[in-house]
Design an enzyme around this catalytic site. Structure first.
Site, mmCIF file in Angstrom:
data_model
loop_
_atom_site.group_PDB
_atom_site.id
_atom_site.type_symbol
_atom_site.label_atom_id
_atom_site.label_comp_id
_atom_site.label_asym_id
_atom_site.label_seq_id
_atom_site.Cartn_x
_atom_site.Cartn_y
_atom_site.Cartn_z
ATOM 1 N N ASP A 1 29.802 50.295 22.524
ATOM 2 C CA ASP A 1 30.387 49.996 23.826
ATOM 3 C C ASP A 1 29.438 49.041 24.535
ATOM 4 O O ASP A 1 28.219 49.173 24.416
ATOM 5 C CB ASP A 1 30.587 51.273 24.649
ATOM 6 C CG ASP A 1 31.642 51.063 25.726
ATOM 7 O OD1 ASP A 1 32.772 50.683 25.398
ATOM 8 O OD2 ASP A 1 31.325 51.248 26.916
ATOM 9 N N GLY B 1 35.180 36.957 26.737
ATOM 10 C CA GLY B 1 34.683 37.797 27.839
ATOM 11 C C GLY B 1 33.976 36.965 28.900
ATOM 12 O O GLY B 1 34.508 35.961 29.372
ATOM 13 N N TYR B 2 32.773 37.376 29.267
ATOM 14 C CA TYR B 2 32.027 36.732 30.354
ATOM 15 C C TYR B 2 31.086 35.634 29.848
ATOM 16 O O TYR B 2 30.205 35.181 30.582
ATOM 17 C CB TYR B 2 31.211 37.797 31.104
ATOM 18 C CG TYR B 2 32.065 38.875 31.734
ATOM 19 C CD1 TYR B 2 32.584 38.729 33.024
ATOM 20 C CD2 TYR B 2 32.373 40.051 31.039
ATOM 21 C CE1 TYR B 2 33.369 39.714 33.596
ATOM 22 C CE2 TYR B 2 33.170 41.042 31.603
ATOM 23 C CZ TYR B 2 33.654 40.865 32.886
ATOM 24 O OH TYR B 2 34.439 41.848 33.461
ATOM 25 N N LYS C 1 24.315 32.488 19.396
ATOM 26 C CA LYS C 1 24.648 33.661 20.212
ATOM 27 C C LYS C 1 24.493 34.931 19.382
ATOM 28 O O LYS C 1 23.888 35.907 19.806
ATOM 29 C CB LYS C 1 26.081 33.570 20.763
ATOM 30 C CG LYS C 1 26.443 34.809 21.572
ATOM 31 C CD LYS C 1 27.900 34.953 21.919
ATOM 32 C CE LYS C 1 28.162 36.371 22.411
ATOM 33 N NZ LYS C 1 29.564 36.685 22.610
ATOM 34 N N HIS D 1 23.127 41.021 22.589
ATOM 35 C CA HIS D 1 23.025 42.464 22.816
ATOM 36 C C HIS D 1 23.526 43.235 21.591
ATOM 37 O O HIS D 1 22.878 44.167 21.122
ATOM 38 C CB HIS D 1 23.852 42.811 24.062
ATOM 39 C CG HIS D 1 25.153 42.047 24.137
ATOM 40 N ND1 HIS D 1 25.199 40.683 24.244
ATOM 41 C CD2 HIS D 1 26.448 42.441 24.068
ATOM 42 C CE1 HIS D 1 26.447 40.259 24.255
ATOM 43 N NE2 HIS D 1 27.233 41.318 24.130
ATOM 44 N N ARG D 2 24.699 42.819 21.067
ATOM 45 C CA ARG D 2 25.260 43.548 19.909
ATOM 46 C C ARG D 2 24.340 43.407 18.702
ATOM 47 O O ARG D 2 24.051 44.372 18.014
ATOM 48 C CB ARG D 2 26.646 42.987 19.581
ATOM 49 C CG ARG D 2 27.691 44.057 19.388
ATOM 50 C CD ARG D 2 29.083 43.513 19.152
ATOM 51 N NE ARG D 2 29.310 42.178 19.625
ATOM 52 C CZ ARG D 2 29.707 41.885 20.859
ATOM 53 N NH1 ARG D 2 29.977 42.845 21.716
ATOM 54 N NH2 ARG D 2 29.866 40.630 21.248
HETATM 55 P P1 IMP Z 1 33.428 46.110 24.126
HETATM 56 O O1 IMP Z 1 32.808 47.439 24.428
HETATM 57 O O2 IMP Z 1 32.723 45.391 22.983
HETATM 58 O O3 IMP Z 1 34.911 46.195 23.931
HETATM 59 O O4 IMP Z 1 33.178 45.174 25.385
HETATM 60 C C1 IMP Z 1 33.696 45.499 26.669
HETATM 61 C C2 IMP Z 1 33.855 44.246 27.485
HETATM 62 O O5 IMP Z 1 32.573 43.652 27.738
HETATM 63 C C3 IMP Z 1 34.669 43.134 26.816
HETATM 64 O O6 IMP Z 1 36.044 43.278 27.078
HETATM 65 C C4 IMP Z 1 34.106 41.879 27.472
HETATM 66 O O7 IMP Z 1 34.702 41.659 28.736
HETATM 67 C C5 IMP Z 1 32.656 42.235 27.690
HETATM 68 N N1 IMP Z 1 31.832 41.763 26.558
HETATM 69 C C6 IMP Z 1 31.395 42.498 25.510
HETATM 70 N N2 IMP Z 1 30.654 41.744 24.675
HETATM 71 C C7 IMP Z 1 30.649 40.505 25.207
HETATM 72 C C8 IMP Z 1 30.058 39.274 24.808
HETATM 73 O O8 IMP Z 1 29.392 39.149 23.757
HETATM 74 N N3 IMP Z 1 30.251 38.226 25.620
HETATM 75 C C9 IMP Z 1 30.987 38.295 26.770
HETATM 76 N N4 IMP Z 1 31.568 39.408 27.190
HETATM 77 C C10 IMP Z 1 31.401 40.516 26.422
#
Ligand code: IMP
Length: 194
Positions: free
Chosen positions: A68, A149-150, A171, A176-177
């Site tokens: 998450d 996303g952002y 990237k 973060h991931r």
């Molecule tokens: P999730 O938990 O990976 O589904 O991420 C939740 C939300 O965080 C996504 O819907 C995006 O809006 C934002 N997000 C997650 N990872 C990224 C990224 O690598 N870049 C930009 N936005 C992100």
């Protein structure tokens, strides 16, 4: 070892499979015939990751992990945080989520923010979490059209481009991931050698 990654995002599955040892087979929710929506009712990134991973483990009895992620902005007391995906409301999308963030940040000098990913791994019923953080700033306007996303408003510290301007490989090597997955990988390789 077979590990379910509690996602149907094929890009995430590939990214992780490329990083971990080939002896660990990463399978998706579709691969185990889990087609229902997994609840995400947590009020923190940690509890959401945990909820998703335990849901799959308890229902399917297979070792698994879930991730998450949230964008945490200092001046907004950590928002959008756990609500990043749906910040602008139920029928939101990436575009209006960004618009909301930019309008809340309008005129604010402290632009510090970070992306934070938490991975929750469950093996034989025991949970362990791994965190990956990338720090940066929120720009005043969108730059770049890559990513999702952002990405177009987040500039990581030490770089002159937003996530949406830089090549995806860059990237993916600082994100973060990536950082959370590196910790997961190290843990799994330790497990293998014991
Ligand atoms: P999730 O938990 O990976 O589904 O991420 C939740 C939300 O965080 C996504 O819907 C995006 O809006 C934002 N997000 C997650 N990872 C990224 C990224 O690598 N870049 C930009 N936005 C992100």
């Amino acid at each position: 070892m077979k590990l379910v990654f509690a996602t149907n995002n094929i890009h995430k599955i590939k990214e992780v499979q490329n990083l971990v040892s080939k002896e660990i087979e990463i399978v998706s929710l579709a691969d185990i015939n889990c087609v229902e929506e997994i609840p995400e009712t947590g009020s923190t990134i940690e509890s959401n990751a945990s909820e998703k991973a335990f849901y799959v483990y308890n229902k399917y009895g297979i070792n698994c992990f879930a991730d998450d992620t949230g964008l945490e902005i200092d001046a907004l007391d950590g928002r959008p945080g756990v609500y990043s995906a749906r910040y602008a409301g139920e029928s939101c999308n990436f575009e209006n989520n960004i618009t909301k963030v930019l309008s809340e940040m309008s005129g604010i000098e402290n632009r510090k923010a970070c992306f934070r990913t938490v991975i929750s791994l469950i093996i034989a019923g025991k949970e362990i979490q791994f965190e990956g953080i990338v720090e940066g700033v929120i720009l005043n306007e969108r730059h770049g059209d890559k990513g999702f996303g952002y990405d177009s408003v987040f500039k990581p510290n030490g770089y002159n481009e937003t996530f949406a301007e830089m090549p995806l490989e860059i990237k993916n090597s600082i994100s973060h991931r990536y950082r959370a997955v590196q910790k997961l990988k190290e843990y799994l390789s330790l497990l293998k050698s014991t």
